[in-house]
Design a protein around this motif. Sequence first.
Motif, mmCIF file in Angstrom:
data_model
loop_
_atom_site.group_PDB
_atom_site.id
_atom_site.type_symbol
_atom_site.label_atom_id
_atom_site.label_comp_id
_atom_site.label_asym_id
_atom_site.label_seq_id
_atom_site.Cartn_x
_atom_site.Cartn_y
_atom_site.Cartn_z
ATOM 1 N N CYS A 1 47.213 39.104 36.941
ATOM 2 C CA CYS A 1 45.858 39.477 36.530
ATOM 3 C C CYS A 1 45.887 40.013 35.090
ATOM 4 O O CYS A 1 46.835 40.701 34.685
ATOM 5 C CB CYS A 1 45.313 40.532 37.499
ATOM 6 S SG CYS A 1 43.557 40.879 37.243
ATOM 7 N N GLU B 1 39.671 32.759 38.244
ATOM 8 C CA GLU B 1 38.947 33.565 39.216
ATOM 9 C C GLU B 1 39.090 35.045 38.852
ATOM 10 O O GLU B 1 40.086 35.441 38.216
ATOM 11 C CB GLU B 1 39.451 33.315 40.630
ATOM 12 C CG GLU B 1 40.794 33.882 40.950
ATOM 13 C CD GLU B 1 41.133 33.725 42.438
ATOM 14 O OE1 GLU B 1 40.476 32.947 43.116
ATOM 15 O OE2 GLU B 1 42.067 34.416 42.902
ATOM 16 N N PRO B 2 38.088 35.853 39.205
ATOM 17 C CA PRO B 2 38.158 37.286 38.878
ATOM 18 C C PRO B 2 39.237 37.978 39.694
ATOM 19 O O PRO B 2 39.596 37.543 40.794
ATOM 20 C CB PRO B 2 36.767 37.790 39.226
ATOM 21 C CG PRO B 2 36.251 36.827 40.240
ATOM 22 C CD PRO B 2 36.827 35.494 39.872
ATOM 23 N N LYS C 1 40.802 38.613 34.939
ATOM 24 C CA LYS C 1 40.821 37.262 35.502
ATOM 25 C C LYS C 1 42.253 36.745 35.490
ATOM 26 O O LYS C 1 43.101 37.222 34.734
ATOM 27 C CB LYS C 1 39.889 36.321 34.744
ATOM 28 C CG LYS C 1 40.280 36.074 33.296
ATOM 29 C CD LYS C 1 39.299 35.102 32.653
ATOM 30 C CE LYS C 1 39.672 34.829 31.189
ATOM 31 N NZ LYS C 1 38.749 33.866 30.565
#
Length: 808
Positions: free
Chosen positions: A454, A487-488, A463
Motif C-alpha cells: 500500500c 484499488e484503495p 492505493k
Amino acid sequence: MTATELQSRFILLLCLISIAACNMFAFTEDPSERAGKGDGYCSRILRAQSNRKEGNSEFRLRVEGDPESYQPGSTYRVTLIASSPSYFRGFTLIALKEGAEGDREEDYTGNFQIIDEEETQFMTNCPPAVTESTPRRRTSIQVFWTAPPSGSGCVSIKASIVQKRIINFQDEGSLTKRMCEKESLYGDATDKPLLSCCACGTAKYRVTFYGNWSEKSHPKDYPRRANHWSAIIGASHSEKYVLWEYGGFASDGIKQIAELGSPVKMEEEIRQKGDDVLTVIKMKAQWPTSFSLSLSGGPPPSAEFSVDQSRHLMSFLTMLGPSPDWNVGLSAEDLCTKECGWVQRVVQDLIPWDAGTDSGVTYESPNKPIVTQDKIRPLTSLDHPQSPFYDPEGGAITPVARVIVERIARKGEQCNIVPDNVDDIVADIAQEEKEEDDTPETCIYSNWSPWSACSSATCEKGKRMRQRMLKAQLDLSVPCPHTQDFEPCMGPGCSDEDASTCMLSEWISWSPCSLTCGMGTRSRERYVKQFPDDGSVCTQPTEDTENCVVNEECSPSSCLVTEWGEWDVCSATCGLGMKRRERMVKMPPADGSICGAEVLEVVKCMMPECHTIPCMLTPWSDWSDCSVTCGKGSRTRQRMLKSSVELGECTEDLEQVEKCMLPECPIDCVMSDWTEWSECNKSCGKGHTIRTRMVKLEPQFGGDPCAETIQRKKCKIRKCNRGQANSDEKKRRKEQREKRRSKQGRTEVTSEHPGCKMRPWSSWTECTKLCGGGIQERLMTVKQRFKTAQLSSCKDRKEIRACNVHPC
C-alpha cells in the motif's frame, strides 16, 4: 447312519486330502442328497467340517498386518501356517458373510487370487473356495484376498486343515479370522465408483501430495542417493476410462512412469481419451522424497482440477525412485456422493504398488524386464526376503506418502444446495466473484501479479497496484482492457475489512514425545498457503507445542533410555530363527538404583521354509574376462546351489551378465590396388619401370602401419647402337618430358575431379587430443573450374586420419 451318508463322508475326506480324488468322485453321490437344503458342493464342505478337532494351536490363519477391520476394495495377503514340527497335506479356504451358512453363492464375499498355481487352485465344484493343487507335506501357503465393496458388513475367513486323516476346522480360533468393514475416517468419500453420479454443476478441487518415504520411516536399504518422487500425472475422468487399477495391466504410459519416471507417454494416452477426461493433473517431481518444512522451504506439490456429473472420478500416480517399477497413487477415487453432492475432503495414506513390468525386488535392482507382463498389485511385507518392505511377521507396510484432496469451490446450479460449513459458503462466493471477468476471449493475458504494498504506511487512505501482460491480441478489431489495476488500501492493520486473514494448511502430525519416561513435549507444524491481501504479516502460529506423558508412573527409580535400535538379521536363513535389538541407558535412576528398563529384546523370526525354498547359494564368483579383446563385449559371473533341489525349483539367478568396454579395436591401414607397371624409362639398354598405390585409410588405435606405396623393377628393351645411341637417347628424353608435362596437366585437370584444377593438399592440422585418440584433417581446394565442369563433380576435398592413439 446310512450307507449313503458313510459314502458321502468318505468321499469328502478324500476331497480334502486330494482334489484329484474329489474330481473323481464328485458325481457319484446319491441324487437324493441334491434335494435337501444346501445341495451345493460348498455346503457339503461346511457340513463335513462341523465334525472338527477343537482347540488345536498347531495351525494358524493370518491376514497380513493382523487388521481388526478391512478397507473395502483393498487387497490383503492371507497365509496359512503350521508351527514346527507340524505340517499339513491339504487345506480349504473360504470367506463367508457373517451369519451365512454357505448354502448359496451370495453367502461368499470378497475374491481370492492365486499367487502360486503349483501350490493352490480354486476348488473345481466350489469356485469361491481355494484348495491345494497337489497333496504333499507343506508348512505354509499364501493367497491374496480382495475385500468386498462398501456396505458388505463383517466377514469370516475360515480354513480347514488335513493332516494325515485328521480334519481341523475352528469357528472361533486360530483357523478363523473375523473382520468388519472399516468406517470411513474422512466423511462422505465413496470407496468404489458409483455407477452413475447425480450431482449437478461442477466442483473444483486441490490435490496435495505429502511424501513420507525417508530413511527414518523406511530404514532398510534406503537409497540415500537420487531418492525422489517422479513428476505426478493424472486426470479427472469418467468411469469409461481406467488410468490404472489393481488386477489390470500397465499401459505403455504407466510403464514409462514406473521404470523411467517419465510422464510424457502417459499424458499422451490421457489426452487421447477426449471427452472422457475433464482435467489433466500434473505436478512437479519432488526432491527429497519426504516433505519437511525445514528442508523443502516451501509447500508440497499440489494441483487443481475440476469434476462434473459425467467425469467425477480422479486418478493419479507417481514413481518411487529409484525402484524397479514401484509407484503410488489413487485409482478412480469417486468425488460424487450418494446424496447428489460433492465430497468435501479425502485423506488417503498410500503404500507402493508393483506395475508388473520388472521383476526386481530391491530399490536399486538391475533392470530385469518381465517376458510375460504381470498384473498390477500392491506390494506386501512378505513378497521377498530382500525386499526393503520385508517383514517375516507379515506386518503392514508403513505408508510412504499421504494425499489430501480438498474441495475449494462449487460452480453452477447444485442439486445439494445445503453447504457443508461456513468455509464452504465463502469458497463458493469467492469463486463466483472471481469468475466475473469481462476480458474478451480474443485477448490473451498473463496472470495478475501479486498486489503491491500500500502507498500509505498509516491508516490514511492510499492505493496499491497489480499488473498483467498482454501476450496476444487475436482480433485487432476488439480492444483489450487495461494491463494495470488499482484499488484503495490502508496501512497494515488499518483495514475495515478483515483483509489480514491468512490461509493456512492443515497441521502436520505430531512429532514423537521428547522423553520416553514422564512428561515431555511434542510439536507439530503447518505452513502459510496464502498471505493476507493487504500485505500484512500472518499473525497466526505455524508451530504448536504441547506436553506429553509417556509413563505416568515414572519415579526417582526410573531411568531414561534411548530409542530401540534396528533389529539384527535373523539368525536363520530359512525356517525359524531369532533376532534381537538393543537400546542404551541415557540417564540412570536419580536414587542410584539399577535401571529396571529392558535394554535387550529377543523375538522369534520366521524365514522362508527350508524345504520349499531350497536357495542356499554360494557367493558370487569373480567376473569373467570380457568376451572380446577390444571394443564392447560382455562378462559373466556365477554362483551355485549349496543344497540339492528336491521339493521345488530355486528361482534365484545363478548367472549374471553385464556389459564391458575395452580399448577400441585397432584399425589396420587400408591401401588401394597397385597400378599397372609404367613403360620402361629407356628406349634401349637397361632401365626401370614403376608402379604405385595410395593410402585409403590411415591406421588407427595401434593398427598395422601402411606398407610401401611405390615399387620399381629393371627393364631392358634392346641393345643400343653407338652411333644411334645419342640421338635415340635425346629423342627418348624429349618424348618423356612431353609425356610428363601432358600427364601432369591431365592430373591437375582430371585428378578425380573432371574439369577442375586443384591446389596441392594442405598440411595436416594439429591433433585434437594429446592422447586417447584424436583426429587430424587436411584440405584440397579447387584452384580453377573449367566451363565444361559440372558443379556436383568439382568440389573441395577433405581427408581425416586418427592421431595420438596411445592411452592417456
